[in-house]
Design an enzyme around this catalytic site. Structure first.
Site, PDB file in Angstrom:
ATOM      1  N   GLY A 131      -0.744  17.626  16.320  1.00  0.00           N
ATOM      2  CA  GLY A 131      -0.520  16.532  17.025  1.00  0.00           C
ATOM      3  C   GLY A 131      -1.461  15.556  17.002  1.00  0.00           C
ATOM      4  O   GLY A 131      -0.993  14.275  16.776  1.00  0.00           O
ATOM      5  N   THR A 135       1.460  10.816  22.531  1.00  0.00           N
ATOM      6  CA  THR A 135       2.349  10.525  21.475  1.00  0.00           C
ATOM      7  C   THR A 135       2.053  11.541  20.364  1.00  0.00           C
ATOM      8  O   THR A 135       3.089  11.925  19.635  1.00  0.00           O
ATOM      9  CB  THR A 135       2.200   9.126  20.581  1.00  0.00           C
ATOM     10  OG1 THR A 135       0.765   8.707  20.402  1.00  0.00           O
ATOM     11  CG2 THR A 135       2.532   8.112  21.683  1.00  0.00           C
ATOM     12  N   CYS A 136       0.867  12.144  20.393  1.00  0.00           N
ATOM     13  CA  CYS A 136       0.762  13.340  19.234  1.00  0.00           C
ATOM     14  C   CYS A 136       1.597  14.210  19.422  1.00  0.00           C
ATOM     15  O   CYS A 136       1.842  14.982  18.287  1.00  0.00           O
ATOM     16  CB  CYS A 136      -0.886  13.469  19.378  1.00  0.00           C
ATOM     17  SG  CYS A 136      -1.241  14.258  20.818  1.00  0.00           S
ATOM     18  N   VAL A 137       1.937  14.560  20.644  1.00  0.00           N
ATOM     19  CA  VAL A 137       2.964  15.809  20.824  1.00  0.00           C
ATOM     20  C   VAL A 137       4.327  15.343  21.617  1.00  0.00           C
ATOM     21  O   VAL A 137       5.103  16.169  22.004  1.00  0.00           O
ATOM     22  CB  VAL A 137       2.217  16.923  21.533  1.00  0.00           C
ATOM     23  CG1 VAL A 137       1.219  17.601  20.755  1.00  0.00           C
ATOM     24  CG2 VAL A 137       1.790  16.421  22.736  1.00  0.00           C
TER      25      VAL A 137
END
Length: 437
Positions: A126, A404-406
């Site tokens: 992520g 937002t990474c995941v």
């Protein structure tokens, strides 16, 4: 963040198992006909070509031992990169550009905050998505001097001499690799490229009609010349040169040797029109494009891209430019920490609020959670990891936050529907995401 990442690996395994792939029977049927993809690809439905593209990449992963299972058992092969917030482009270039084709593999990211302290969390994939998203925003920013945009706000390489210097060409190569990595991982980015530049990805030259996007004034002038019924040589006094202006300094470029002494006439004006448009669309950007494509092709072979036309490539890079389908999003959302999941009162209120959102607010919500305002190419079932809503406590004064990474929305358990809507709107309009509070 550690909890977010711990969920990521499990969700990625689920998505890997559930994402539709071509069956062996389908591949056996298609394989003898793969020549069609090079010659008349558009007789095959777009969705099928996207599935073939994904399968090509999966086959490449297996060939290079880069599958999820391979990477889990060979962590020593992972490349680690330390990136300072505020220096994303510079640190990424220094850490990742030298990898070349090895950029296809797993990259573990460690972020340092503005005080030089490592941020907590273990990168399960992520953080690299977050890096790729932030890097694409910075690297393709027109203020950095390497890219310009048309009147339609579509990007193309800066044609000026500055962009043809070796240091800048290295950056074009790096950006080609980064875009290739995004395509390889199925990560959407916000950059929107011009049609004439996308055509070059397919090995095609650009011609007069493409000039309308790049330089409408010059295009209109050439069309006027083409259709002029008078005496071109006497009335217009043109020769086979073109003027370049950079930083207030004008240079005269000869389109052919001795061009300043060759008049444009009724007989040779078509050649003049061709040479002028060719110079603007191809000649000025040749080195920049070659550098970009050399980086891109290290990650994504050119034959993979030639299955698509310019508009389809645009969708492959940045998703589909259409309204967010809330029913599709809801059907492909997972939950964490909620009693009853979608039957929970807060979750039902959430979807009721979102269904009332207009087109722009729906896009803002998706961007807030996933970093991209557009939906995935074939719907939200393609989002990896899946769109997720996790319960974030009972504090009614907190704002919803996101990782937002995941693709994770952290939603407090708001008891009041109006309060939920107020807080959610504040968050998605704040222009922030990770750990906004």
């Amino acid at each position: 963040m550690e909890e977010d990442v711990s969920h990521l690996a499990r969700r990625r395994q689920i998505v890997t198992r559930t994402t539709p792939a071509l069956s062996k029977r389908q591949l056996a049927f298609i394989s003898p006909r793969l020549g069609v993809l090079n010659n008349i690809p558009f007789v095959i439905p777009f969705a099928t070509r996207v599935a073939i593209f994904r399968q090509f990449i999966e086959n490449d992963r297996r060939r290079m031992h880069l599958t999820y299972e391979d990477q889990m058992y060979s962590r020593s092969r992972h490349h680690r990169a330390t990136i300072r917030r505020g220096h994303v482009s510079e640190d990424s270039f220094a850490s990742l550009n030298g990898l070349g084709g090895a950029l296809k593999g797993t990259i573990q990211i460690i972020f340092k905050d503005q005080h030089g302290i490592e941020e907590t969390g273990i990168d399960g994939g992520g953080l690299f998505k977050e890096l790729l998203t932030e890097l694409s925003k910075e690297a393709f920013d027109t203020d950095r001097g390497l890219w310009l945009e048309t009147a339609q706000h579509e990007l193309y390489p800066n044609p000026h001499a500055y962009a043809r210097e070796s240091a800048q060409l290295a950056w074009y190569t790096f950006m080609g690799r980064i875009l290739g990595k995004a395509l390889y991982e199925g990560i959407l980015i916000e950059a929107r490229f011009s049609g004439f530049f996308l055509a070059k990805w397919l090995g095609r030259q650009s011609y007069l009609d493409d000039l309308a996007d790049l330089d409408p004034e010059l295009y209109n002038g050439l069309i006027f010349l083409k259709n002029y019924t008078g005496n071109v040589e006497q009335d217009l006094s043109l020769n086979f040169t073109i003027n370049d202006e950079e930083f207030g300094v004008s240079r005269t470029i000869e389109l052919v040797p001795g061009g300043s002494d060759i008049a444009v006439t009724n007989e040779n004006r078509i050649r003049y029109i061709y040479l002028t448009s060719h110079y603007r669309l191809n000649g000025q950007m040749a080195l920049q494009c070659a550098a970009f494509f050399s980086g891109l092709s290290e990650i994504i072979p050119e034959r993979f891209l030639r299955m698509f036309n310019q508009e389809e490539l645009r969708m492959l890079v940045g998703g589909v430019d259409r309204p967010i389908d809330i029913e599709d999003l809801k059907a492909n959302t997972v939950y964490g920490g909620w009693d009853g999941d979608e039957a929970n009162d807060t979750i039902r209120n959430f979807w009721s609020v979102v269904e009332r959102f207009d087109k722009d607010d729906r896009s803002k919500l998706v961007k807030f959670v996933t970093s991209c305002a557009r939906p995935p190419l074939l719907g939200f079932k393609e989002l990896n990891p899946r769109f997720a809503i996790r319960r974030a406590g009972d504090d009614q004064s907190r704002l919803p936050t996101s990782s937002t990474c995941v693709n994770l929305l952290k939603l407090p358990d708001f008891k009041d529907k109006d309060l939920l809507e107020e807080k959610l709107r504040l968050s998605i309009n704040a222009g922030a995401g990770f750990d906004l509070s």
